[in-house]
Write a protein that holds these residues in place. Structure first.
Motif, PDB file in Angstrom:
ATOM      1  N   HIS A   2       0.939  -1.189  -0.244  1.00  0.00           N
ATOM      2  CA  HIS A   2      -0.092   0.040  -0.073  1.00  0.00           C
ATOM      3  C   HIS A   2       0.941   1.252   0.167  1.00  0.00           C
ATOM      4  N   ARG A   8      -4.478   2.490  -9.461  1.00  0.00           N
ATOM      5  CA  ARG A   8      -4.771   1.522  -8.382  1.00  0.00           C
ATOM      6  C   ARG A   8      -6.029   0.968  -8.398  1.00  0.00           C
ATOM      7  N   LYS A  27      -6.279  -3.007  -8.848  1.00  0.00           N
ATOM      8  CA  LYS A  27      -6.891  -3.672  -7.787  1.00  0.00           C
ATOM      9  C   LYS A  27      -8.093  -4.283  -7.725  1.00  0.00           C
ATOM     10  N   VAL A  66      -2.976  -8.694  -3.628  1.00  0.00           N
ATOM     11  CA  VAL A  66      -3.807  -9.145  -4.728  1.00  0.00           C
ATOM     12  C   VAL A  66      -5.143  -9.314  -3.808  1.00  0.00           C
ATOM     13  N   TYR A  67      -6.128  -8.679  -4.345  1.00  0.00           N
ATOM     14  CA  TYR A  67      -7.568  -8.679  -3.570  1.00  0.00           C
ATOM     15  C   TYR A  67      -8.256  -9.856  -4.300  1.00  0.00           C
ATOM     16  N   LYS A  92     -12.782  -7.034  -3.421  1.00  0.00           N
ATOM     17  CA  LYS A  92     -12.910  -6.173  -4.560  1.00  0.00           C
ATOM     18  C   LYS A  92     -14.342  -5.642  -4.508  1.00  0.00           C
TER      19      LYS A  92
END
Ligand code: HEM
Ligand code: HEM
Length: 205
Positions: free
Chosen positions: A16, A92, A96, A124-125, A130
């Motif tokens: 982040h 981003r 993401k 990685v979400y 997400k």
């Protein structure tokens, strides 16, 4: 954009970047004040059959709560705009948060409920993350718009009408708060369940 953002994205070393962390924690503080003062405002004229316990409502009384609400509102809105603008500008959000496939959401919810959802790569979400992150950002936009509609119903008549009038806008504002509060509850549990995720949102790695 700072050099940091660019190098961290390129090397993948930072999960982040600093702007995300700063915006995130300012937002957490602002939301706390907005929800606490909102509950106090609600208690002065409840929409439903219940009131919030005084101990967890902020501002002591209606006027005090309104002062808190309108002070933290600026922090919430300005910080939120910075986050959303940078989210788009740096790419981003694109990297993401999308795409979100319904099939993956269902599969990830199933995996999560049976304790098999992997969180091994914090950068990685998964599909549920997400969906929830995009969802809470949209709820943020709705709560600002409905808030403006009940704050300035005369000057911003068109906006208030868009929500179906003052009373409807108040319900929308309340429901958006409930959605955000629900998100925060799940979000905080997950933060403490998933190893190192809290550290990453504090130190960046
Ligand atoms: C631009 C941002 C915002 C503005 C202009 C705004 C404005 C207002 C106003 C004017 C009221 C008083 C309504 C009344 O008199 O009944 C209110 C109530 C309330 N606000 Fe906000 N608000 C904003 C953001 C938020 C946020 C971020 C939250 C929480 C996440 C929140 C939660 C609440 C709650 C729970 C109430 C009491 C609901 C009610 O009884 O009507 N607000 N807000
Ligand atoms: C004190 C309470 C909070 C804690 C401890 C916390 C913790 C965290 C952590 C550890 C992450 C990274 C999680 C991950 O890897 O998925 C994260 C991300 C995120 N949090 Fe929170 N959070 C808090 C409050 C909030 C609130 C109030 C909101 C919004 C209403 C929020 C919205 C988000 C969003 C949108 C992300 C994704 C950010 C991005 O990747 O750009 N958080 N949070």
């Amino acid at each position: 954009m700072t050099a940091e953002t660019i190098t961290t994205v390129d090397t993948g070393a930072t999960i982040h970047p600093r702007w995300v962390r700063i915006c995130h924690w300012i937002n957490a503080l602002a939301i706390l004040v907005m929800i606490g003062s909102g509950w106090q405002i609600y208690n002065a004229s409840p929409l439903f059959d219940f009131v919030f316990p005084r101990q967890i409502a902020l501002g002591n009384w209606l006027a005090g709560a309104l002062l808190w609400h309108f002070a933290a509102m600026w922090l919430f809105v300005v910080n939120g705009l910075v986050y959303v603008l940078l989210g788009f500008a740096t790419g981003r959000f694109r990297r993401k948060f999308v795409p979100i496939h319904a099939g993956e959401v269902v599969a990830d919810v199933k995996a999560a409920l049976t304790g098999h959802l992997a969180h091994d790569d914090l950068a990685v979400y998964n599909a549920v993350q997400k969906l929830l992150y995009v969802g809470v950002i949209l709820a943020g936009a709705i709560i600002v718009l409905s808030g403006l509609a009940i704050w300035k119903p005369v000057q911003l008549q068109a906006l208030t009408m868009l929500f179906g009038g003052y009373d409807a806008a108040r319900y929308v504002h309340f429901i958006a708060m409930a959605a955000i509060a629900g998100f925060v509850a799940i979000h905080m549990v997950m933060t403490f369940v998933v190893p190192k995720s809290l550290r990453a949102m504090i130190t960046g790695r």
